[in-house]
Design a protein around this motif. Structure first.
Motif, PDB file in Angstrom:
ATOM      1  N   PRO A 148     128.843  59.204 -29.391  1.00 16.67           N
ATOM      2  CA  PRO A 148     128.847  58.507 -30.675  1.00 16.67           C
ATOM      3  C   PRO A 148     129.829  57.347 -30.720  1.00 16.67           C
ATOM      4  O   PRO A 148     129.621  56.376 -31.443  1.00 16.67           O
ATOM      5  CB  PRO A 148     129.254  59.588 -31.669  1.00 16.67           C
ATOM      6  CG  PRO A 148     129.670  60.770 -30.893  1.00 16.67           C
ATOM      7  CD  PRO A 148     129.267  60.593 -29.481  1.00 16.67           C
ATOM      8  N   ALA A 149     130.895  57.426 -29.919  1.00 14.78           N
ATOM      9  CA  ALA A 149     131.906  56.369 -29.973  1.00 14.78           C
ATOM     10  C   ALA A 149     131.544  55.180 -29.094  1.00 14.78           C
ATOM     11  O   ALA A 149     132.222  54.166 -29.106  1.00 14.78           O
ATOM     12  CB  ALA A 149     133.254  56.925 -29.551  1.00 14.78           C
ATOM     13  N   GLU A 150     130.474  55.337 -28.352  1.00 19.84           N
ATOM     14  CA  GLU A 150     130.085  54.241 -27.474  1.00 19.84           C
ATOM     15  C   GLU A 150     129.712  53.028 -28.321  1.00 19.84           C
ATOM     16  O   GLU A 150     129.079  53.178 -29.355  1.00 19.84           O
ATOM     17  CB  GLU A 150     128.865  54.714 -26.687  1.00 19.84           C
ATOM     18  CG  GLU A 150     128.536  53.909 -25.476  1.00 19.84           C
ATOM     19  CD  GLU A 150     127.257  54.464 -24.860  1.00 19.84           C
ATOM     20  OE1 GLU A 150     126.269  53.754 -24.843  1.00 19.84           O
ATOM     21  OE2 GLU A 150     127.284  55.637 -24.440  1.00 19.84           O
ATOM     22  N   THR A 151     130.101  51.847 -27.861  1.00 19.93           N
ATOM     23  CA  THR A 151     129.782  50.660 -28.651  1.00 19.93           C
ATOM     24  C   THR A 151     128.282  50.396 -28.605  1.00 19.93           C
ATOM     25  O   THR A 151     127.596  50.816 -27.685  1.00 19.93           O
ATOM     26  CB  THR A 151     130.538  49.431 -28.112  1.00 19.93           C
ATOM     27  OG1 THR A 151     130.400  49.442 -26.701  1.00 19.93           O
ATOM     28  CG2 THR A 151     131.997  49.490 -28.485  1.00 19.93           C
ATOM     29  N   GLN A 152     127.790  49.690 -29.613  1.00 16.72           N
ATOM     30  CA  GLN A 152     126.353  49.420 -29.703  1.00 16.72           C
ATOM     31  C   GLN A 152     125.876  48.674 -28.458  1.00 16.72           C
ATOM     32  O   GLN A 152     126.451  47.654 -28.078  1.00 16.72           O
ATOM     33  CB  GLN A 152     126.086  48.557 -30.938  1.00 16.72           C
ATOM     34  CG  GLN A 152     124.620  48.261 -31.207  1.00 16.72           C
ATOM     35  CD  GLN A 152     123.806  49.524 -31.478  1.00 16.72           C
ATOM     36  OE1 GLN A 152     124.254  50.425 -32.154  1.00 16.72           O
ATOM     37  NE2 GLN A 152     122.614  49.585 -30.911  1.00 16.72           N
ATOM     38  N   PRO A 153     124.873  49.200 -27.788  1.00 13.76           N
ATOM     39  CA  PRO A 153     124.434  48.507 -26.584  1.00 13.76           C
ATOM     40  C   PRO A 153     123.827  47.137 -26.900  1.00 13.76           C
ATOM     41  O   PRO A 153     123.304  46.919 -27.990  1.00 13.76           O
ATOM     42  CB  PRO A 153     123.380  49.436 -25.994  1.00 13.76           C
ATOM     43  CG  PRO A 153     123.022  50.387 -27.052  1.00 13.76           C
ATOM     44  CD  PRO A 153     124.106  50.398 -28.083  1.00 13.76           C
ATOM     45  N   ALA A 154     123.912  46.248 -25.928  1.00 16.48           N
ATOM     46  CA  ALA A 154     123.337  44.918 -26.110  1.00 16.48           C
ATOM     47  C   ALA A 154     121.819  45.023 -26.082  1.00 16.48           C
ATOM     48  O   ALA A 154     121.257  46.032 -25.665  1.00 16.48           O
ATOM     49  CB  ALA A 154     123.825  44.018 -24.993  1.00 16.48           C
ATOM     50  N   ALA A 155     121.142  43.950 -26.535  1.00 15.63           N
ATOM     51  CA  ALA A 155     119.692  43.960 -26.548  1.00 15.63           C
ATOM     52  C   ALA A 155     119.135  44.138 -25.137  1.00 15.63           C
ATOM     53  O   ALA A 155     118.079  44.720 -24.934  1.00 15.63           O
ATOM     54  CB  ALA A 155     119.194  42.644 -27.132  1.00 15.63           C
ATOM     55  N   PHE A 156     119.880  43.648 -24.186  1.00 21.56           N
ATOM     56  CA  PHE A 156     119.436  43.755 -22.804  1.00 21.56           C
ATOM     57  C   PHE A 156     120.652  44.019 -21.937  1.00 21.56           C
ATOM     58  O   PHE A 156     121.711  43.413 -22.148  1.00 21.56           O
ATOM     59  CB  PHE A 156     118.765  42.429 -22.392  1.00 21.56           C
ATOM     60  CG  PHE A 156     118.499  42.331 -20.920  1.00 21.56           C
ATOM     61  CD1 PHE A 156     117.413  42.981 -20.357  1.00 21.56           C
ATOM     62  CD2 PHE A 156     119.343  41.602 -20.101  1.00 21.56           C
ATOM     63  CE1 PHE A 156     117.179  42.907 -18.989  1.00 21.56           C
ATOM     64  CE2 PHE A 156     119.111  41.518 -18.735  1.00 21.56           C
ATOM     65  CZ  PHE A 156     118.025  42.169 -18.176  1.00 21.56           C
ATOM     66  N   HIS A 157     120.520  44.929 -20.989  1.00 23.68           N
ATOM     67  CA  HIS A 157     121.621  45.169 -20.051  1.00 23.68           C
ATOM     68  C   HIS A 157     121.111  44.889 -18.643  1.00 23.68           C
ATOM     69  O   HIS A 157     120.010  45.301 -18.281  1.00 23.68           O
ATOM     70  CB  HIS A 157     122.100  46.616 -20.151  1.00 23.68           C
ATOM     71  CG  HIS A 157     123.390  46.849 -19.420  1.00 23.68           C
ATOM     72  ND1 HIS A 157     123.462  46.873 -18.045  1.00 23.68           N
ATOM     73  CD2 HIS A 157     124.649  47.040 -19.881  1.00 23.68           C
ATOM     74  CE1 HIS A 157     124.720  47.079 -17.682  1.00 23.68           C
ATOM     75  NE2 HIS A 157     125.455  47.178 -18.777  1.00 23.68           N
ATOM     76  N   GLU A 158     121.939  44.193 -17.881  1.00 26.47           N
ATOM     77  CA  GLU A 158     121.500  43.793 -16.549  1.00 26.47           C
ATOM     78  C   GLU A 158     121.044  44.982 -15.700  1.00 26.47           C
ATOM     79  O   GLU A 158     120.122  44.864 -14.896  1.00 26.47           O
ATOM     80  CB  GLU A 158     122.637  43.059 -15.840  1.00 26.47           C
ATOM     81  CG  GLU A 158     122.184  42.484 -14.526  1.00 26.47           C
ATOM     82  CD  GLU A 158     123.153  41.465 -13.993  1.00 26.47           C
ATOM     83  OE1 GLU A 158     122.815  40.284 -14.017  1.00 26.47           O
ATOM     84  OE2 GLU A 158     124.242  41.859 -13.571  1.00 26.47           O
ATOM     85  N   ASN A 159     121.683  46.143 -15.888  1.00 26.32           N
ATOM     86  CA  ASN A 159     121.278  47.303 -15.085  1.00 26.32           C
ATOM     87  C   ASN A 159     119.845  47.733 -15.370  1.00 26.32           C
ATOM     88  O   ASN A 159     119.251  48.457 -14.571  1.00 26.32           O
ATOM     89  CB  ASN A 159     122.227  48.485 -15.325  1.00 26.32           C
ATOM     90  CG  ASN A 159     123.541  48.299 -14.579  1.00 26.32           C
ATOM     91  OD1 ASN A 159     123.655  47.416 -13.726  1.00 26.32           O
ATOM     92  ND2 ASN A 159     124.522  49.119 -14.905  1.00 26.32           N
TER      93      ASN A 159
END
Ligand code: DAH
Length: 578
Positions: free
Chosen positions: A496-507
């Motif tokens: 839950p504490a993880e920051t909001q993921p970006a719209a796209f992640h290179e991985n």
């Protein structure tokens, strides 16, 4: 560094991140590919390598529940599985009955897999693809004639038994708790995110480092009358979602080592006096370490109270001695490796510049103070391993209440590439006899390239989604089945504490390319990025370099692979191809 998500910074970060580690310290800048040359210059006489002194124990650690680290409040841990329903139990039994080892099974709205005989039920946190499960159980480190096994044995020989036990741990599935919580990883540590780690479900993952077994290994050292064993090494395969290039593969191999000292002397003495005897013992052990002529250009005992403190439970003088013992032990390891590489390539020592190495401070959640050693190689400082003084709670929780100790961790591929002159990490996975026949147990020989097949590169350009991925992502291995995700139903997060993921992640593109092309993908690089001046939409262009290490690829075959990559990027990640 794992903090950066997209764009030019990613490229910059990738080139700096050859030896993936959980340190948050500034990384050395390394070239994107490790083209090790045949010899490593230094000016010392060969070290004695005690090849025969190791014995390895397989599968040593029983499953157990591990108490939490001091910073972790278990009631706030969001990574427990929800309680299983009878349906779930029936599905797991079904997985066992059909016995399809490492195959993802989708049936009656449920998914899961049997991994090394144990059934796992998938949920919305699951992000492990079939292509990764296909490689589980190869145990390359346990094939005596494989370069990874030869390297493991060489490393183990620097930590001889009976002082050290040597463990290998075949089952890569560990709990989130063992991989992160018990080691004191903060809840928002980037290593926990689904963009970086392969989750089987909200409670279990493919271990991202051998440190996941630290607790169990320390427990194996818990006091036993008459035992002379005070240390261990562990070797295992580890899994990380990562970039694609000649020095990164989503599965690689790590080794981990540790040594502890107990309070010494008669128990009728005060604790303080027993601590003084322990300090004396560390000092004696330090004097008895093998001598090295290794040139360490930078080494100091200064600890920074803010960034790299001595732990409050520890005595300063003792920590200084412990840290020296740790550093000297690892200098011996590195010298042994570099000497073995030199004698393999028949280099004479005269006229070669000495190896330059330096210790730098680092950060790991499970050690303090922490360090890394870097060796200068081809005008670049290569990060070789991380280490430090073990956090007191970790020893306490393992029943080592009177102990202090050190630990280290390293990636075996990096050393093996250097020792054997292996230019591409994918070669370790080759089943081609032209590769495998070149190596035999106990011998360091230089890899003779057997081919240079042509590369074929193709670009893929796309607009990424403008909004962050929603809580029901297009990217799901599960369709609509599965239970609530780890982070309160937000399947894009593992905590839950993880920051909001970006719209796209290179991985994400790395994963798609791996899944479609497997080891035929040599390199994937961002070659262009562009923000539309009026719409603000962002476009990225990646260059995929396809090359087989074993044969010439046909054009039609590459086109089909590349089309499939495009389709999956649209279907799974909602991009718009340009
Ligand atoms: N687990 C760390 C990594 O994967 C490596 C490591 C660093 C292990 C320091 C240790 C240690 O035991 O003390 O990056």
């Amino acid at each position: 560094m794992r903090l950066l998500k997209t764009g030019a910074f990613v490229r910059q970060a990738r080139s700096a991140r050859i030896c993936t580690s959980y340190t948050l310290a500034a990384q050395p800048v390394c070239p994107p590919s490790l083209q090790y040359s045949r010899s490593i210059p230094h000016s010392q006489t060969p070290a004695t390598i005690r090849w025969s002194s190791t014995q390895t124990v397989t599968q040593p650690f029983p499953e157990q529940s591990v108490p939490p680290f001091r910073e972790v409040d278990p009631s706030k841990t969001a990574t427990q599985s929800s309680s299983p329903t009878s349906d779930d139990t029936a599905f797991k039994e079904h997985l066992q009955t059909i016995g399809k080892e490492s195959k993802i099974v989708h049936e009656s709205g449920k998914s899961g897999s049997l991994i090394l005989g144990k059934p796992y039920l998938f949920d919305q946190t699951t992000n492990v693809p079939q292509s990764i499960l296909d490689l589980v159980g190869r145990n390359l480190y346990d094939n005596p004639d494989h370069p990874l096994c030869i390297t493991r044995k060489l490393i183990e020989s620097c930590f001889p038994s009976p002082e050290f036990n040597h463990f290998i741990q075949a089952d890569p599935v560990v709990s989130v708790h063992d991989n992160f919580d018990v080691l004191g990883f903060p809840k928002d540590h980037p290593g926990r995110s689904r963009t970086d780690t392969y989750y089987l479900n909200s409670s279990h993952l493919l271990r991202t480092h051998t440190s996941a077994h630290q607790h169990a290994a320390f427990k194996s050292l818990a006091p036993e009358d008459g035992s002379v064993t005070s240390g261990y090494t562990i070797c295992a395969d580890v899994y990380r979602r990562d970039s694609i290039d000649k020095s990164h593969f989503p599965i690689f191999h790590q080794m981990e080592g540790a040594k502890v000292w107990a309070l010494d002397g008669d128990i009728s003495q005060t604790r303080y006096n027993r601590m003084l005897s322990r300090t004396q013992k560390i000092a004696t052990d330090l004097r008895n370490l093998p001598q090295t002529d290794f040139l360490v250009t930078e080494q100091n005992d200064n600890y920074h109270p803010e960034t790299n403190p001595i732990q409050e439970e520890h005595d300063k003088k003792e920590t200084v001695l412990l840290a020296r013992h740790l550093k000297r032990s690892l200098e011996f390891l590195i010298e042994s490796i570099f000497r073995a590489a030199q004698s393999a390539s028949n280099q004479t020592t005269s006229g070669n510049a000495p190896i330059k190495a330096r210790w730098i401070e680092a950060y790991f959640p499970f050690t303090s103070p922490s360090y890394e050693i870097e060796v200068e190689w081809n005008n670049t400082w290569l990060e070789l391993l991380g280490c430090g003084i073990v956090q007191h709670p970790i020893l306490n929780q393992a029943g080592l209440r009177e102990h202090v100790g050190w630990a280290w961790g390293l990636g075996i591929e990096r050393f093996a590439m250097l020792l054997f002159g292996i230019p591409d990490i994918r070669l370790f996975w080759s089943t081609d006899p032209r590769f495998l026949k070149q190596f035999s147990q106990g011998k360091i020989t230089q890899f003779e390239p057997f081919s240079k097949f042509p590369a074929c590169y193709k670009d893929i350009a796309f607009w990424i989604r403008s909004a962050p991925a929603s809580s029901t992502p297009v990217n799901s291995n599960l369709g609509s089945s599965g239970v609530a995700a780890a982070a309160g139903g937000d399947a894009t997060k593992a905590s839950p504490a993880e920051t909001q993921p970006a719209a796209f992640h290179e991985n994400d593109i790395m994963e798609v390319v791996r899944d479609v092309a497997g080891s035929l993908a040599e390199d994937v690089t961002l070659v262009d990025e562009f923000v539309h001046p009026s719409s603000g939409r962002k476009s990225l262009c990646y260059r995929i370099n396809y090359r087989s290490l074993e044969r010439t690829l046909q054009n039609d075959e590459v086109n089909a692979l590349h089309d499939e990559v495009g389709k999956r990027m649209v279907g799974l990640h909602g991009v718009e191809l340009r």
